[in-house]
Scaffold this motif. Structure first.
Motif, short mmCIF file in Angstrom:
data_model
loop_
_atom_site.label_atom_id
_atom_site.label_comp_id
_atom_site.label_asym_id
_atom_site.label_seq_id
_atom_site.Cartn_x
_atom_site.Cartn_y
_atom_site.Cartn_z
N ASP A 1 -7.11 -19.66 22.57
CA ASP A 1 -8.31 -20.42 22.85
C ASP A 1 -9.34 -19.51 23.55
O ASP A 1 -9.29 -19.31 24.76
CB ASP A 1 -7.93 -21.60 23.75
CG ASP A 1 -9.13 -22.49 24.04
OD1 ASP A 1 -10.27 -22.10 23.69
OD2 ASP A 1 -8.92 -23.57 24.61
N SER B 1 -13.65 -16.90 36.01
CA SER B 1 -13.32 -17.49 37.31
C SER B 1 -12.38 -16.56 38.09
O SER B 1 -11.98 -16.87 39.21
CB SER B 1 -12.68 -18.86 37.12
OG SER B 1 -11.36 -18.70 36.65
N ASP C 1 -9.23 -15.62 37.39
CA ASP C 1 -7.82 -15.97 37.41
C ASP C 1 -6.95 -14.73 37.13
O ASP C 1 -7.00 -14.18 36.03
CB ASP C 1 -7.54 -17.05 36.36
CG ASP C 1 -6.05 -17.31 36.21
OD1 ASP C 1 -5.40 -17.51 37.24
OD2 ASP C 1 -5.55 -17.28 35.06
N PRO D 1 -12.74 -19.65 24.24
CA PRO D 1 -13.60 -20.12 25.33
C PRO D 1 -12.83 -20.37 26.63
O PRO D 1 -13.33 -20.05 27.72
CB PRO D 1 -14.17 -21.45 24.80
CG PRO D 1 -14.02 -21.37 23.33
CD PRO D 1 -12.82 -20.53 23.06
N GLU D 2 -11.60 -20.88 26.51
CA GLU D 2 -10.80 -21.13 27.71
C GLU D 2 -10.42 -19.81 28.39
O GLU D 2 -10.49 -19.69 29.62
CB GLU D 2 -9.55 -21.95 27.34
CG GLU D 2 -8.59 -22.23 28.49
CD GLU D 2 -9.22 -23.02 29.64
OE1 GLU D 2 -10.33 -23.58 29.47
OE2 GLU D 2 -8.63 -23.03 30.74
N THR D 3 -10.03 -18.82 27.59
CA THR D 3 -9.68 -17.52 28.15
C THR D 3 -10.90 -16.92 28.86
O THR D 3 -10.80 -16.41 29.97
CB THR D 3 -9.22 -16.55 27.04
OG1 THR D 3 -8.14 -17.17 26.34
CG2 THR D 3 -8.74 -15.23 27.60
N THR E 1 -4.99 -10.42 29.58
CA THR E 1 -6.03 -9.89 28.70
C THR E 1 -5.99 -8.36 28.68
O THR E 1 -6.10 -7.75 27.61
CB THR E 1 -7.42 -10.39 29.16
OG1 THR E 1 -7.36 -11.82 29.23
CG2 THR E 1 -8.50 -9.97 28.19
N THR F 1 -4.76 -14.49 33.90
CA THR F 1 -5.50 -14.31 32.65
C THR F 1 -6.07 -12.90 32.56
O THR F 1 -6.05 -12.27 31.49
CB THR F 1 -6.64 -15.34 32.55
OG1 THR F 1 -6.11 -16.62 32.84
CG2 THR F 1 -7.27 -15.34 31.17
N VAL G 1 -12.47 -12.28 22.54
CA VAL G 1 -12.67 -12.51 23.98
C VAL G 1 -13.67 -11.48 24.53
O VAL G 1 -14.61 -11.83 25.24
CB VAL G 1 -11.32 -12.41 24.73
CG1 VAL G 1 -11.53 -12.51 26.24
CG2 VAL G 1 -10.36 -13.48 24.24
N ARG H 1 -13.42 -18.49 30.13
CA ARG H 1 -13.70 -19.26 31.34
C ARG H 1 -12.78 -18.79 32.48
O ARG H 1 -13.23 -18.58 33.61
CB ARG H 1 -13.50 -20.76 31.08
CG ARG H 1 -14.04 -21.67 32.18
CD ARG H 1 -13.57 -23.11 32.03
NE ARG H 1 -12.12 -23.25 32.12
CZ ARG H 1 -11.43 -23.18 33.26
NH1 ARG H 1 -12.05 -22.97 34.40
NH2 ARG H 1 -10.12 -23.30 33.26
N ARG H 2 -11.50 -18.62 32.15
CA ARG H 2 -10.55 -18.21 33.18
C ARG H 2 -10.83 -16.79 33.68
O ARG H 2 -10.69 -16.52 34.87
CB ARG H 2 -9.12 -18.27 32.65
CG ARG H 2 -8.63 -19.68 32.52
CD ARG H 2 -7.15 -19.70 32.28
NE ARG H 2 -6.73 -20.99 31.80
CZ ARG H 2 -5.54 -21.24 31.30
NH1 ARG H 2 -4.66 -20.27 31.19
NH2 ARG H 2 -5.23 -22.45 30.90
N MET I 1 -2.57 -17.94 24.06
CA MET I 1 -3.94 -17.75 24.54
C MET I 1 -4.89 -17.48 23.37
O MET I 1 -5.61 -16.50 23.35
CB MET I 1 -3.97 -16.57 25.52
CG MET I 1 -3.45 -16.95 26.87
SD MET I 1 -4.40 -16.24 28.19
CE MET I 1 -4.11 -14.49 27.98
#
Lengths: 357, 125
Positions: A3, A13, A15, A5-7, A22, A18, A36, A9-10, A1
């Motif tokens: 990435d 949302s 998720d 921006p992807e983390t 985190t 995630t 993050v 985003r999740r 993990m």
């Protein structure tokens, strides 16, 4: 993990995997999670953060479970952070708050996470502040924090929560317990749980009388102050808060916090508590007090973070060696403690000016 | 660590003994209590970011409930969690459970140290 921006985003949302990962990274002190958290910062500040605190066995978990149910009935999503103590000897922990929260296990609008204190004093875990931000960014409307069972002075929750629910139970001691400074001063909503037991009415009376006496003594109830803002024109805010409080049905005419009886086991009395929590938040927001509280809390957090960063400087092998040498000097009476601290401070300041690469 | 009791039996002394042993070994143990469905257990494991799930069962329904937990984990794309089982489980059932993905089964009388050593040696992350 890795990435970021992807983390982000999740997390936004909602998720659960995630979120969970985190929070673990925060809890484990993984430095890479800072990126993050930085990216999440602008997406936070929306949730209503509610602390639930009180002595061990007072029914905090069961109450939190019922609060979750009530918030869900009102169509609000809820994140829960439940803190239990770590063993000071082995570092292990039994996190059992979840047992009483299982009725929401399959509800997608509820996220429950247990955290161990890991040596952190004050009733919370070091990771809680940042975990709250993660849940806030994930869009949870209400975030409930259940502290460890507290004694008399674990009041960290006031640095974090917009609204503090202080849970008492009958049978814990005489009325002098209510007079003492500390934990009894932090409630915005007072709950006397297990009120089907003898003595509940007496506890209610004692808490009321404590609050009234404070008012007579000229202390603005913390519930309607930024706690300490009086010296910065807080009285004006407090009176504005009192008007908002009355308008929203929070507390009594003097702005005294409500003292409510519950029987969490059956759910009796839970709805009025949730109403009071909501009214408190509305009054805080409308009067500008929410901002005052958050300003103060941010200042505390910055001080804490700076303190941690300064202390982290002691982690270098050089600094540790110096610390050990000075400790020897103190024990062997070659230096006194103040002198040794001066020497340490000077050494660390020098290192800051001329850092070794 | 997540210690969970799937199914309908009401005895959790064993689960509590193992939870304490794991705590004393320095682990953070989330105990979810009695009568959990596989769905609840998997949801809790996800939310708690558990590294290990320890399932304790005495009811005899292990051949149904344990594989169901594995199935739900797979559905959620969780493949890095170590799942172990304990309780009253006949020898003959163990190969089937292992095939379903349960890493090890610890029967009555297993020294808690054996369980702890196994967990330490087999963590998937």
């Amino acid at each position: 993990m890795s990435d970021v921006p992807e983390t982000v985003r999740r997390i936004r949302s909602g998720d659960p995997r995630t979120l969970a990962r985190t929070i673990s990274r925060i809890d484990d002190g993984d430095p890479s999670v800072a990126q993050v958290l930085r990216a999440l910062h602008t997406h936070t500040g929306r949730a209503h953060v509610i602390g639930v605190t009180g002595p061990p066995g007072s029914g905090k978990s069961t109450l939190v479970d019922k609060f979750v149910g009530e918030f869900r009935r009102r169509g609000l999503s809820v994140g829960v952070l439940a803190v239990d103590p770590s063993s000071p000897f082995t570092g292990g922990a039994i996190l059992g708050d979840r047992i009483r929260m299982q009725s929401h296990a399959l509800d997608e609008g509820v996220y429950i996470r247990s955290l161990a204190t890991r040596g952190h004093l004050g009733g919370l875990s070091g990771a809680v502040m940042e975990a709250v931000r993660v849940l806030d960014a994930a869009g949870f409307d209400r975030i409930l924090i259940e502290t460890v069972g507290v004694g008399q002075s674990e009041v960290d929750i006031v640095r974090l929560a917009d609204t503090v629910v202080l849970v008492s139970v009958p049978g814990l001691g005489d009325d002098i317990q209510v007079l003492k400074a500390g934990i009894m001063e932090i409630g915005d909503v007072f709950v006397v749980n297990k009120s089907d037991r003898d003595g509940a009415d007496r506890v209610v009376r004692e808490i009321r009388s404590m609050l009234e006496t404070a008012l007579v003594n000229g202390v603005t109830p913390r519930a309607l102050s930024g706690a300490g803002v009086a010296d910065r024109g807080g009285h004006h805010i407090a009176s504005a808060a009192r008007e908002s409080a009355n308008a929203h049905g929070y507390g009594d005419a003097h702005g005294l916090p409500p003292v409510l009886k519950t029987t969490a086991e059956t759910g009796e009395g839970v709805m009025p508590v949730v109403d009071a929590v909501e009214a408190h938040r509305a009054a805080l927001e409308e009067s500008g007090l929410l901002r005052e509280r958050r300003l103060r809390n941010a200042a505390y957090e910055l001080r804490d973070a700076l303190g941690k960063r300064l202390l982290a400087r002691l982690d270098s092998p050089d600094a540790l060696a110096r610390l050990d040498a000075l400790a020897r000097d103190v024990v062997e009476r070659r230096r006194d403690v103040y002198d040794a601290v001066d020497a340490l401070h000077e050494a660390l300041s020098l290192e800051e000016k001329h850092p070794r690469r | 660590m997540l210690v969970a009791k799937p199914g309908l039996d009401g005895h959790d002394r064993g689960a509590k003994v193992i939870a304490r042993a794991l705590r004393d070994a320095g682990m953070e143990v989330v105990y979810t209590g009695l009568r959990q469905t596989p769905e609840q257990i998997v949801q809790a494991a996800v939310q708690e970011d558990a590294d290990v799930i320890a399932l304790s069962i005495l009811s005899g329904a292990h051949n149904h409930l344990f594989p169901r937990v594995m199935e739900l984990l797979a559905q959620k794309g969780v493949n890095d969690v170590l799942v172990i089982g304990g309780g009253v489980i006949p020898e003959d059932d163990i190969p089937f459970l292992k095939k379903a993905g349960i890493a090890e089964i610890f029967g009555p009388g297993t020294p808690t140290k054996a369980t702890i050593d196994f967990i330490r040696a087999n963590l998937k992350r």
